[in-house]
Every structure is written in structure tokens, then in C-alpha cells.
Motif scaffolding. Structure first.
Motif, PDB file in Angstrom:
ATOM      1  N   VAL A 146       0.834  -1.201   0.000  1.00 16.44           N
ATOM      2  CA  VAL A 146       0.000   0.000   0.000  1.00 16.44           C
ATOM      3  C   VAL A 146       0.869   1.252   0.000  1.00 16.44           C
ATOM      4  O   VAL A 146       0.641   2.196  -0.782  1.00 16.44           O
ATOM      5  N   VAL A 147       1.886   1.280   0.849  1.00 19.38           N
ATOM      6  CA  VAL A 147       2.762   2.457   0.951  1.00 19.38           C
ATOM      7  C   VAL A 147       3.506   2.687  -0.361  1.00 19.38           C
ATOM      8  O   VAL A 147       3.536   3.816  -0.882  1.00 19.38           O
ATOM      9  N   LEU A 148       4.108   1.630  -0.910  1.00 22.87           N
ATOM     10  CA  LEU A 148       4.851   1.767  -2.165  1.00 22.87           C
ATOM     11  C   LEU A 148       3.931   2.159  -3.322  1.00 22.87           C
ATOM     12  O   LEU A 148       4.316   2.950  -4.191  1.00 22.87           O
ATOM     13  N   SER A 149       2.704   1.633  -3.321  1.00 21.05           N
ATOM     14  CA  SER A 149       1.750   1.976  -4.375  1.00 21.05           C
ATOM     15  C   SER A 149       1.357   3.446  -4.297  1.00 21.05           C
ATOM     16  O   SER A 149       1.242   4.132  -5.329  1.00 21.05           O
ATOM     17  N   VAL A 150       1.147   3.938  -3.088  1.00 23.04           N
ATOM     18  CA  VAL A 150       0.823   5.363  -2.906  1.00 23.04           C
ATOM     19  C   VAL A 150       1.974   6.231  -3.397  1.00 23.04           C
ATOM     20  O   VAL A 150       1.770   7.253  -4.057  1.00 23.04           O
ATOM     21  N   VAL A 151       3.206   5.809  -3.101  1.00 20.56           N
ATOM     22  CA  VAL A 151       4.386   6.552  -3.563  1.00 20.56           C
ATOM     23  C   VAL A 151       4.421   6.616  -5.083  1.00 20.56           C
ATOM     24  O   VAL A 151       4.650   7.680  -5.671  1.00 20.56           O
ATOM     25  N   VAL A 152       4.168   5.481  -5.737  1.00 23.87           N
ATOM     26  CA  VAL A 152       4.184   5.418  -7.205  1.00 23.87           C
ATOM     27  C   VAL A 152       3.111   6.331  -7.799  1.00 23.87           C
ATOM     28  O   VAL A 152       3.376   7.115  -8.721  1.00 23.87           O
ATOM     29  N   VAL A 153       1.887   6.246  -7.272  1.00 21.24           N
ATOM     30  CA  VAL A 153       0.775   7.047  -7.801  1.00 21.24           C
ATOM     31  C   VAL A 153       1.026   8.537  -7.589  1.00 21.24           C
ATOM     32  O   VAL A 153       0.799   9.351  -8.498  1.00 21.24           O
ATOM     33  N   LEU A 155       3.936  10.101  -7.210  1.00 25.64           N
ATOM     34  CA  LEU A 155       5.016  10.543  -8.095  1.00 25.64           C
ATOM     35  C   LEU A 155       4.519  10.723  -9.524  1.00 25.64           C
ATOM     36  O   LEU A 155       4.877  11.698 -10.199  1.00 25.64           O
ATOM     37  N   PHE A 156       3.672   9.802  -9.974  1.00 29.28           N
ATOM     38  CA  PHE A 156       3.154   9.893 -11.342  1.00 29.28           C
ATOM     39  C   PHE A 156       2.268  11.122 -11.505  1.00 29.28           C
ATOM     40  O   PHE A 156       2.351  11.832 -12.512  1.00 29.28           O
ATOM     41  N   ILE A 157       1.413  11.377 -10.527  1.00 28.08           N
ATOM     42  CA  ILE A 157       0.502  12.536 -10.614  1.00 28.08           C
ATOM     43  C   ILE A 157       1.279  13.850 -10.541  1.00 28.08           C
ATOM     44  O   ILE A 157       1.032  14.777 -11.325  1.00 28.08           O
ATOM     45  N   VAL A 158       2.228  13.930  -9.610  1.00 26.43           N
ATOM     46  CA  VAL A 158       2.988  15.169  -9.420  1.00 26.43           C
ATOM     47  C   VAL A 158       3.810  15.508 -10.664  1.00 26.43           C
ATOM     48  O   VAL A 158       3.883  16.668 -11.091  1.00 26.43           O
ATOM     49  N   ALA A 180      15.459  16.034 -18.916  1.00 27.08           N
ATOM     50  CA  ALA A 180      14.903  14.750 -19.358  1.00 27.08           C
ATOM     51  C   ALA A 180      15.587  13.567 -18.690  1.00 27.08           C
ATOM     52  O   ALA A 180      14.933  12.575 -18.360  1.00 27.08           O
ATOM     53  N   ASP A 181      16.896  13.678 -18.484  1.00 23.26           N
ATOM     54  CA  ASP A 181      17.622  12.563 -17.865  1.00 23.26           C
ATOM     55  C   ASP A 181      17.093  12.268 -16.463  1.00 23.26           C
ATOM     56  O   ASP A 181      16.987  11.114 -16.057  1.00 23.26           O
ATOM     57  N   ARG A 182      16.764  13.347 -15.747  1.00 22.09           N
ATOM     58  CA  ARG A 182      16.242  13.180 -14.387  1.00 22.09           C
ATOM     59  C   ARG A 182      14.902  12.449 -14.396  1.00 22.09           C
ATOM     60  O   ARG A 182      14.666  11.561 -13.571  1.00 22.09           O
ATOM     61  N   TYR A 183      14.046  12.778 -15.357  1.00 17.63           N
ATOM     62  CA  TYR A 183      12.722  12.155 -15.397  1.00 17.63           C
ATOM     63  C   TYR A 183      12.776  10.753 -16.003  1.00 17.63           C
ATOM     64  O   TYR A 183      11.964   9.897 -15.650  1.00 17.63           O
ATOM     65  N   ASN A 184      13.744  10.504 -16.883  1.00 17.60           N
ATOM     66  CA  ASN A 184      13.970   9.130 -17.337  1.00 17.60           C
ATOM     67  C   ASN A 184      14.417   8.258 -16.173  1.00 17.60           C
ATOM     68  O   ASN A 184      14.011   7.098 -16.052  1.00 17.60           O
ATOM     69  N   LEU A 185      15.240   8.840 -15.315  1.00 20.14           N
ATOM     70  CA  LEU A 185      15.683   8.127 -14.123  1.00 20.14           C
ATOM     71  C   LEU A 185      14.507   7.847 -13.190  1.00 20.14           C
ATOM     72  O   LEU A 185      14.387   6.750 -12.628  1.00 20.14           O
ATOM     73  N   LEU A 186      13.619   8.837 -13.048  1.00 22.69           N
ATOM     74  CA  LEU A 186      12.428   8.660 -12.216  1.00 22.69           C
ATOM     75  C   LEU A 186      11.556   7.527 -12.758  1.00 22.69           C
ATOM     76  O   LEU A 186      11.061   6.686 -11.993  1.00 22.69           O
TER      77      LEU A 186
END
Length: 279
Positions: A146-153, A155-158, A180-186
């Protein structure tokens, strides 16, 4: 059949499995569209093999909570995979093949040399293709998911707009000042998190299906990035729920049943595309 489902839903482990399955399907489908459009679909396949190798090492070292070992190893390999793929001498697909095959071979070798159980073939098959491990989750594992899923969601929304720009035109994104490199890394790190979460659900070899099929299905019907992403999430969650319920009722492997549901959804979307195109 309904009575049987109600009976099974009375057990906490079934409810835990459904919660985790929905969360994993949700997270995997979010980045699926981006990975498909960037022609980096098999990063999931490569990282899943890395996770298999890390799991083998964790079992050899008798690490009780192997997630604490597998997660950082997979994230580090995701970063290395991205950096290696940017090397002019080793292209992205070659880097994925090199890392995935190497990790898979080393993992299987370690499991053979340092066998920790009497049923090695069963352990390997369970890890690669998934089994009933999703039905034996503890409450701590559910909360971690649940915690990791919230983190993923979150990050994607932000970073949705930045991910959108990097996905469609990385050169233009760099020209407008987006790193772009930073967001590819993300994207690579988030993908690694999803891979580790999905291992208990479908196994190492079937993880790519959770990422690829919902995105490809949604692309058959919708054309905009937002609508494809939303449709991909809905399809992925529906297939995960129907696959898990069917697996419980029919006694079939959980991972394979979910992937079969994804394949059926893809074929239906292809039919809808043909019918709409015929008009």
C-alpha cells in the motif's frame, strides 16, 4: 458460484490478495503507456530477471524479509540499465538483454549451488511464473505494498506533465529546459518499484504482461495520452480482479490467469477498433 465467492471472501488472505492485486495492476498500468511509447517495454522484463537474481541471493543469505534486499538491488540495476542504455556502444535493447539474462542465469546458478529447500524446481517455477504466494500474504506485506503503491501514484501525478513531455518528444523537452535525464531516471526507479511489487502476483517472467497488455489494449480504442492512461488503468484493474477471482474458483495459477484475462481484453479491444474503423 456466487456463494462460493462469498465464502472465500470471508477469509482475510483472500481480501489481502485482492487489495494487493488491484494496487499492483493500478501501478503497472500507469507507466505502461510511457514505456510502450518510448519503445522501452522490455525494461520490465529485464528488471524482473534482476529481481529474480536478487531473490536468489536473499534466499542464500537467509534474509528473512527479502523485500528489503530485492528492492534496493532492483532500483540500483534500473539506474545502471538506464545509464548503460545511453552508452553509444551498448544500445538500450542490448543492455536490457545483457543484464536480464545475466541476472537470471546467476540467480538460477545460486539457487542450485546453495539449495535451501528440497523442492528446487518448485521454488524456481513459483518465482518465475507466480503461484499461490499472493494468497499467503501477511498484513505487513500488504501495508508495504500500500505504501509503495501510494508513492508510485503520487510521483506519477505530481510529475505527470514532465513524464508526458519526456515520453513524446525528449529533444523538445530538453530544449524547453526540462531535465529529461532526471525524469527518465524517475521512470526507471518507479518501474523497479512496480516490478518488485508484482513478483508475488504474477512471477518474474509474466510481469511485462501487466505493463504492456493494458497499454496496448487502451491504444486500440483511445488516442490521447490521458485517455489511454485512464483506460489502461481501468482495464488492468478489471483484468486483475477477474483473473484472481477466476483463479480462486477454478484453482488455476494466479499470474497466468491474470495474464490470460489481459490477453482476452486486448483481443476485445482489437475487435472494437476494427468495428469502429469499419464505420
Amino acid at each position: 458460484m456466487i456463494e462460493k465467492l462469498i465464502f472465500y471472501m470471508g477469509y482475510p488472505f483472500v481480501r489481502y490478495a485482492l487489495i494487493v492485486g488491484v494496487l499492483i495492476a493500478l501501478c503497472s498500468s500507469l507507466l505502461g503507456v510511457t514505456l510502450v511509447l518510448k519503445r522501452f517495454s522490455f525494461i520490465g522484463d529485464g528488471l524482473s530477471h534482476v529481481a529474480f537474481g536478487a531473490m536468489a541471493v536473499a534466499s542464500v543469505l537467509n534474509i528473512t524479509n527479502n523485500m528489503l534486499f530485492i528492492l534496493p538491488v532492483t532500483v540500483v540495476c534500473a539506474i545502471l540499465l538506464l545509464r548503460t542504455g545511453q552508452n553509444t556502444k551498448i544500445k538500450g535493447d542490448a543492455a536490457i538483454a545483457m543484464i536480464s539474462v545475466g541476472a537470471l542465469a546467476i540467480g538460477y546458478l545460486l539457487m542450485n549451488v546453495f539449495a535451501t529447500g528440497p523442492n528446487l524446481s518448485g521454488d524456481v517455477c513459483t518465482t518465475l511464473f507466480g503461484s499461490t504466494s499472493i494468497l499467503t500474504l501477511k498484513i505487513e506485506q500488504v501495508w508495504l505494498c500500500v505504501v509503495l503503491s501510494v508513492v508510485v501514484v503520487v510521483l506519477f501525478i505530481v510529475f505527470y506533465h514532465k513524464i508526458f513531455c519526456v515520453t513524446f518528444d525528449e529533444t523538445f523537452a530538453k530544449a524547453t529546459g526540462i531535465r529529461a535525464d532526471r525524469y527518465n531516471l524517475l521512470i526507471a526507479v518507479i518501474t523497479a518499484l512496480i516490478i518488485v511489487l508484482a513478483m508475488n502476483l504474477v512471477g518474474s517472467l509474466l510481469i511485462s504482461a501487466l505493463v504492456i497488455f493494458p497499454a496496448l489494449s487502451a491504444m486500440r480504442i483511445f488516442k490521447t495520452f490521458f485517455s489511454v492512461t485512464v483506460c489502461s488503468v481501468v482495464l488492468s484493474v478489471c483484468c486483475a480482479i477477474s483473473g484472481m477471482l477466476l483463479s480462486i474458483l477454478a484453482g488455476t495459477p494466479v499470474g497466468s490467469t491474470i495474464v490470460a484475462a489481459d490477453i482476452v481484453a486486448f483481443l476485445i479491444c482489437c475487435m472494437i477498433e476494427k468495428i469502429a474503423g469499419g464505420k
